[in-house]
Design a protein around this motif. Sequence first.
Motif: not given
Length: 319
Positions: A102, A105, A133
């Motif tokens: 995450p 991301s 996330q």
Amino acid sequence: MHLHSDLSQIAGLFALASLLSLTMTGGVVYYLSQRMTAPLREMKQVALRIAQGDFDQRVTIKTHDELGALGETFNYMVQELGSTDQLRRDFVANVSHDLRSPLTSLHGFVTAFLDDAIPNERKRSSLMVMQEQTERMIKLVNDLLDMARIEAGQLEIHSVRFNVSELVRQVVARMEPAWVKKQVTVDILSDEAQDIYVYADPDRIDQVIVNLLHNAIQFSSPQSSVDVIVQTRAQAVIAIRDHGPGIRQEEMASIWERFYKADRARTQRAGTGLGLSIVKHILDLHHSPIDVKSEVENGTIFTFTLPLAPDRIKTPDRP
């Protein structure tokens, strides 16, 4: 003179015999002490190597007496330490992966926003991904904090009377984005015409239901259903049933262990293996049993009970 000479010879013989006896006794004592302490010395050397992180070491057991039993116990301890160390290594790797994914991301989306590389029509969907996330990381951190409190004996239960039927409805509604995204239907089933009131810690029971429902959604296939069942028997009965791949019998005894993770092939997001362990600890603190039944390819049902409140069933307040 002869008498004095004879006495001297006898005294010499006694002295020689005493010397030989002491020498033999000393030798026997030394041999026995070396033999008896050899396993202890070996344990000391093995313990030093274990302290350096080598958990493949074992002591050699040659007897069946108390020392042999001690050696068996020592080897069992080393085996358990090795298993725990491997679980710790796997856990660190899993947490690192679950945090890195995450974060990577989020970093990518933030960089794209700063570079104004995301078209206006895609900004909302990108922000929703970032929110997802972020929530994923928050759950991971909360699980780690709860496990730390559990291990330190600091997780407390504050039981009050509350409406468990309403709590179930709130949890299902709160988790709607997760099961809609997975294309799973969640149904609340109850044979009661009225809401059920129990005596427990509502925040911790919320956590139990969330973890079990999240687990059921995670392992469910698209277009399948998950049932949340609320009933009363001698106590309140709450069950979460999915129709997923099920749990193999050889895994059943391990699912409550810290850091244990089911077969990765069954899910793309296996988690950190803390959810069910936290569930078990919370229910143990409530002195409430939890049962699991599962068949491969036929789904799984987790069932736990809670004590009913004295005036256990109340008509829900409605306008």
